[in-house]
Design a protein around this motif. Structure first.
Motif, PDB file in Angstrom:
ATOM      1  N   VAL A  41      46.427  42.943  53.900  1.00 32.22           N
ATOM      2  CA  VAL A  41      45.050  42.866  53.404  1.00 32.22           C
ATOM      3  C   VAL A  41      44.380  41.581  53.876  1.00 32.22           C
ATOM      4  O   VAL A  41      43.248  41.604  54.359  1.00 32.22           O
ATOM      5  N   SER A  73      49.935  48.670  54.020  1.00 31.44           N
ATOM      6  CA  SER A  73      49.576  48.106  52.715  1.00 31.44           C
ATOM      7  C   SER A  73      49.612  49.175  51.627  1.00 31.44           C
ATOM      8  O   SER A  73      50.106  48.930  50.527  1.00 31.44           O
ATOM      9  N   ILE A  77      52.015  49.244  48.394  1.00 29.78           N
ATOM     10  CA  ILE A  77      51.490  49.373  47.034  1.00 29.78           C
ATOM     11  C   ILE A  77      52.201  50.507  46.295  1.00 29.78           C
ATOM     12  O   ILE A  77      52.555  50.363  45.112  1.00 29.78           O
ATOM     13  N   ILE A 111      43.735  48.596  42.498  1.00 33.67           N
ATOM     14  CA  ILE A 111      44.218  48.289  43.846  1.00 33.67           C
ATOM     15  C   ILE A 111      44.683  49.562  44.544  1.00 33.67           C
ATOM     16  O   ILE A 111      44.364  49.795  45.717  1.00 33.67           O
ATOM     17  N   ALA A 114      41.603  51.774  45.419  1.00 34.81           N
ATOM     18  CA  ALA A 114      40.848  51.174  46.525  1.00 34.81           C
ATOM     19  C   ALA A 114      41.582  51.355  47.842  1.00 34.81           C
ATOM     20  O   ALA A 114      40.972  51.692  48.871  1.00 34.81           O
ATOM     21  N   SER A 115      42.896  51.170  47.830  1.00 35.95           N
ATOM     22  CA  SER A 115      43.672  51.338  49.056  1.00 35.95           C
ATOM     23  C   SER A 115      43.676  52.791  49.522  1.00 35.95           C
ATOM     24  O   SER A 115      43.582  53.064  50.729  1.00 35.95           O
ATOM     25  N   CYS A 140      35.181  48.930  48.080  1.00 41.37           N
ATOM     26  CA  CYS A 140      36.632  49.044  47.889  1.00 41.37           C
ATOM     27  C   CYS A 140      37.298  47.673  47.910  1.00 41.37           C
ATOM     28  O   CYS A 140      38.224  47.416  47.132  1.00 41.37           O
ATOM     29  N   GLY A 144      39.379  46.123  44.885  1.00 44.91           N
ATOM     30  CA  GLY A 144      40.720  45.595  45.102  1.00 44.91           C
ATOM     31  C   GLY A 144      40.862  44.156  44.621  1.00 44.91           C
ATOM     32  O   GLY A 144      41.872  43.790  44.025  1.00 44.91           O
ATOM     33  N   ARG A 145      39.835  43.343  44.861  1.00 44.01           N
ATOM     34  CA  ARG A 145      39.873  41.950  44.389  1.00 44.01           C
ATOM     35  C   ARG A 145      39.855  41.884  42.869  1.00 44.01           C
ATOM     36  O   ARG A 145      40.589  41.095  42.265  1.00 44.01           O
ATOM     37  N   GLY A 147      40.918  44.238  40.893  1.00 42.59           N
ATOM     38  CA  GLY A 147      42.236  44.711  40.499  1.00 42.59           C
ATOM     39  C   GLY A 147      43.293  43.637  40.644  1.00 42.59           C
ATOM     40  O   GLY A 147      44.171  43.486  39.790  1.00 42.59           O
ATOM     41  N   PHE A 148      43.207  42.855  41.728  1.00 39.32           N
ATOM     42  CA  PHE A 148      44.160  41.765  41.933  1.00 39.32           C
ATOM     43  C   PHE A 148      44.058  40.739  40.812  1.00 39.32           C
ATOM     44  O   PHE A 148      45.071  40.291  40.274  1.00 39.32           O
TER      45      PHE A 148
END
Length: 160
Positions: A41, A73, A77, A111, A114-115, A140, A144-145, A147-148
């Motif tokens: 990522v 990625s 995940i 995450i 989004a992936s 997305c 993802g950010r 979610g991180f």
């Protein structure tokens, strides 16, 4: 009588050793996948930002590399999800670890979704030979950010 106890004890020890190996292998794969997903990522994001600042589009072979990294990625995940469920069940006996653990799961779900969307979008755009929609990629990436941050904060709160 003592021989029976020894046999039962040896089965118990064997069972404990199997659980320990399951936890070890699961943690190893979990952490390896974490590094693989994060590296993919971050690598793609850095290269794309350089091209975006220069106002250029990546060459076709580089775009194909982006798709490979995005797929790796996603695979990482998915491995993190499987190994995380295994660890949660084996170590803690279930998912009842409090609200912060559920925040972590919510972030991990963001995450994963989004992936998945990014991978599907990149595959469709490659098949149609058009550049990816920047709005889809931007939203997305933001999901993802978020979610991180949720996953990291939930994990720190739960396992600290």
């Amino acid at each position: 009588m003592s021989f029976r106890i020894f046999i039962n004890l040896s089965y118990f020890i064997e069972f404990v050793l199997i659980l320990i190996m399951l936890i070890f292998i699961s943690k190893f794969l979990h952490l390896f996948s974490l590094l693989l997903a994060g590296g993919g990522v971050i690598g793609v994001a850095v290269i794309q930002s350089i091209y975006k600042k220069e106002g250029k589009t990546p060459e076709p072979h580089l775009a194909k590399g982006f798709r490979v990294l995005a797929f790796l990625s996603l695979l990482a995940i998915l491995i993190m999800w499987v190994t995380g469920v295994i660890q949660t069940l084996v170590i803690y006996g279930g998912f009842n670890l409090g609200w912060s653990f559920h925040v972590k799961l919510l972030g991990a779900t963001f995450i994963l979704i989004a992936s998945l969307i990014i991978n599907i979008h990149l595959k469709k755009s490659a098949q149609n030979q058009i550049p990816p929609n920047q709005n889809t990629m931007k939203y997305c990436a933001s999901a993802g950010r978020l979610g991180f941050l949720l996953a990291l904060g939930g994990a720190i709160w739960t396992f600290a």
